[in-house]
Design a protein around this motif. Structure first.
Motif, mmCIF file in Angstrom:
data_model
loop_
_atom_site.group_PDB
_atom_site.id
_atom_site.type_symbol
_atom_site.label_atom_id
_atom_site.label_comp_id
_atom_site.label_asym_id
_atom_site.label_seq_id
_atom_site.Cartn_x
_atom_site.Cartn_y
_atom_site.Cartn_z
ATOM 1 N N UNK A 196 45.899 10.209 54.093
ATOM 2 C CA UNK A 196 44.821 11.187 54.143
ATOM 3 C C UNK A 196 43.839 11.000 52.995
ATOM 4 N N UNK A 197 44.355 10.714 51.815
ATOM 5 C CA UNK A 197 43.518 10.488 50.637
ATOM 6 C C UNK A 197 42.629 9.264 50.826
ATOM 7 N N UNK A 198 43.218 8.198 51.364
ATOM 8 C CA UNK A 198 42.434 6.986 51.599
ATOM 9 C C UNK A 198 41.340 7.239 52.641
ATOM 10 N N UNK A 199 41.695 7.883 53.742
ATOM 11 C CA UNK A 199 40.710 8.153 54.802
ATOM 12 C C UNK A 199 39.542 8.981 54.284
ATOM 13 N N UNK A 200 39.861 9.982 53.457
ATOM 14 C CA UNK A 200 38.794 10.856 52.942
ATOM 15 C C UNK A 200 37.867 10.127 51.980
ATOM 16 N N UNK A 201 38.268 8.934 51.554
ATOM 17 C CA UNK A 201 37.427 8.125 50.675
ATOM 18 C C UNK A 201 36.930 6.853 51.350
ATOM 19 N N UNK A 202 36.917 6.879 52.687
ATOM 20 C CA UNK A 202 36.311 5.791 53.442
ATOM 21 C C UNK A 202 37.160 4.547 53.593
ATOM 22 N N UNK A 203 38.455 4.659 53.377
ATOM 23 C CA UNK A 203 39.356 3.510 53.510
ATOM 24 C C UNK A 203 40.287 3.750 54.685
ATOM 25 N N UNK A 204 40.342 2.796 55.599
ATOM 26 C CA UNK A 204 41.247 2.900 56.740
ATOM 27 C C UNK A 204 42.647 2.494 56.283
ATOM 28 N N UNK A 205 43.599 3.452 56.233
ATOM 29 C CA UNK A 205 44.928 3.126 55.697
ATOM 30 C C UNK A 205 45.722 2.148 56.547
ATOM 31 N N UNK A 206 45.308 1.971 57.804
ATOM 32 C CA UNK A 206 46.023 1.057 58.691
ATOM 33 C C UNK A 206 45.423 -0.344 58.704
ATOM 34 N N UNK A 207 44.217 -0.485 58.134
ATOM 35 C CA UNK A 207 43.557 -1.790 58.167
ATOM 36 C C UNK A 207 43.138 -2.296 56.788
ATOM 37 N N UNK A 208 42.717 -1.377 55.937
ATOM 38 C CA UNK A 208 42.109 -1.778 54.668
ATOM 39 C C UNK A 208 43.098 -1.924 53.523
ATOM 40 N N UNK A 209 44.322 -1.437 53.686
ATOM 41 C CA UNK A 209 45.342 -1.585 52.661
ATOM 42 C C UNK A 209 46.649 -1.951 53.337
ATOM 43 N N UNK A 210 47.604 -2.386 52.539
ATOM 44 C CA UNK A 210 48.957 -2.631 53.032
ATOM 45 C C UNK A 210 49.911 -1.750 52.240
ATOM 46 N N UNK A 211 50.672 -0.913 52.941
ATOM 47 C CA UNK A 211 51.620 -0.012 52.293
ATOM 48 C C UNK A 211 53.014 -0.619 52.412
ATOM 49 N N UNK A 212 53.682 -0.801 51.269
ATOM 50 C CA UNK A 212 54.946 -1.534 51.215
ATOM 51 C C UNK A 212 56.032 -0.647 50.594
ATOM 52 N N UNK A 213 57.195 -0.626 51.213
ATOM 53 C CA UNK A 213 58.335 0.101 50.649
ATOM 54 C C UNK A 213 58.932 -0.709 49.507
ATOM 55 N N UNK A 214 59.025 -0.095 48.334
ATOM 56 C CA UNK A 214 59.532 -0.801 47.154
ATOM 57 C C UNK A 214 60.848 -0.233 46.630
ATOM 58 N N UNK A 215 61.288 0.920 47.170
ATOM 59 C CA UNK A 215 62.384 1.622 46.530
ATOM 60 C C UNK A 215 61.871 2.302 45.278
ATOM 61 N N UNK A 216 62.783 2.893 44.517
ATOM 62 C CA UNK A 216 62.381 3.619 43.314
ATOM 63 C C UNK A 216 62.826 2.872 42.068
ATOM 64 N N UNK A 217 62.454 3.399 40.904
ATOM 65 C CA UNK A 217 62.932 2.873 39.635
ATOM 66 C C UNK A 217 62.460 1.463 39.324
ATOM 67 N N UNK A 218 63.368 0.668 38.760
ATOM 68 C CA UNK A 218 63.028 -0.664 38.271
ATOM 69 C C UNK A 218 62.448 -1.580 39.345
ATOM 70 N N UNK A 219 62.986 -1.607 40.592
ATOM 71 C CA UNK A 219 62.395 -2.493 41.605
ATOM 72 C C UNK A 219 60.932 -2.176 41.891
#
Length: 373
Positions: A162-185
């Motif tokens: 939602x934050x990306x869309x409201x700033x003109x960025x398509x979250x499904x095309x313009x960025x890549x969202x990756x699961x990293x786990x938490x902490x050190x990784x």
């Protein structure tokens, strides 16, 4: 995973104790005092792997004896998240759970489960952490970048999109969202440039900075006006034992005031009473600095919730705030329908006043004196 319970054993021992007391009463002098009433066992589910210093409203009442003074023997157990905590309440394995507002709302709207918010204990404190001296200065600079997040199933994903869309960025095309786990990784993924940003909750971002990586944190200001952490129970629990619900909530309110008054004392008490949760890997002064930073991050979101909910009574919940959260969730397709917000919050007249009915000055004085041992 169902929690093991010792309820049957406790009841058996309680009956045995009562029987012995009755037998001894005949031999005791007339002026002898009756035995103390056994403490009633209560369990609270908390969605975390380690009950560290960042949950003072749930740990300090145990350490300071607030709940014992009310007549309850309380333990906090860890679960996988809000959903698991709610499932345990439905099954009767626990009486209370610390849940995210999304879990509370989804339970009531999509699942018709009568979970009730008792106390507002936080706002949305997520943010996007980027290296402080790196090229990303604002949200628009995230276009074309990879953003790490704990899991693709976490509630942070719709916030991010939602934050990306409201700033003109398509979250499904313009960025890549990756699961990293938490902490050190997750931090290693940022440091190695496998991702260029990390979308995490407040204390996690503070933890990354404790580990030596200064961050610039980007976030939508509107998030700080949305409720998140909420102390909750089932309607059936309220109906069956309203006095217990009030007493447990009052202990949490007292602990909140204590921690606000003297955060470092709260840290010291936590370390003394829960030594297995004390961090390692550095000297004592550094560890204290790290944990105090984590605690202060949590206290900031608790204070923000207090302000959002009126700024007068600890634990108060503003229906309008939860209404904003429900509207956001519907807009993001997270829920199929809405319900009257008042139906998911315990707003009985006098309840929040009752949980604040304790000697505030005595708690403040005790916090300032800090007899942490």
């Amino acid at each position: 995973m169902p929690f093991p319970t010792t309820t049957a054993l406790r009841i058996g021992f309680a009956r045995l104790a009562l029987g012995l007391a009755a037998a001894l009463a005949a031999l005791a002098p007339a002026h002898a005092q009756a035995p103390a009433r056994p403490l009633k066992p209560v369990t609270i589910a908390l969605g975390t792997q380690v009950v560290n210093v960042t949950y003072p409203w749930l740990t300090l009442p145990i350490a300071l004896g607030y709940w014992k003074e009310e007549g309850y023997d309380v333990k906090v157990v860890t679960v996988g998240g809000s959903l698991q905590g709610i499932q345990q309440m439905v099954a009767g394995g626990v009486e209370f759970a610390q849940v995210n507002s999304t879990g509370l709302i989804q339970a009531n709207t999509d699942n018709n489960v009568a979970v009730r918010g008792l106390m507002g204990t936080g706002v949305i404190d997520w943010g996007i952490g980027v290296t402080q001296d790196g090229p990303i200065k604002s949200v628009t600079d995230l276009k074309g970048k990879k953003i790490g997040i704990f899991s693709l199933g976490t509630g942070g994903v719709p916030l991010l999109k939602g934050y990306l869309r409201s700033n003109g960025i398509d979250p499904d095309k313009d960025v890549q969202i990756i699961a990293t786990g938490a902490g050190a990784p997750a931090l290693e993924a940022l440091k190695s440039d496998r991702v260029q940003a990390l979308m995490f909750w407040g204390s996690a971002l503070t933890g990354f900075q404790n580990a030596g990586t200064p961050l610039r944190v980007l976030y939508a200001p509107a998030w700080r006006a949305l409720p998140d952490f909420t102390f909750a129970t089932m309607q059936k629990t309220i109906d069956a034992d309203p006095a217990m619900v009030e007493a447990i909530s009052r202990g949490a309110a007292k602990a909140t005031l204590f921690a606000w008054t003297n955060p470092d004392c709260a840290r010291r008490i936590h370390w003394k009473n829960f030594p297995s949760t004390k961090p390692t890997g550095a000297d004592e002064a550094t560890l204290a600095k790290w944990d105090l930073a984590l605690l202060n991050t949590q206290l900031d979101t608790m204070k923000a919730a207090h302000t959002m909910n009126g700024g007068k009574l600890i634990g108060a919940m503003d229906p309008a705030a939860y209404g904003r959260m429900q509207d956001f969730m519907q807009g993001e397709g997270l829920i199929k329908r809405t319900v009257p917000v008042e139906s998911m919050l315990y707003l009985k007249p006098g309840f929040v006043e009752a949980i604040n009915r304790f000697d505030h000055q005595a708690v403040i004085d005790a916090a300032k004196a800090c007899k942490a041992g």
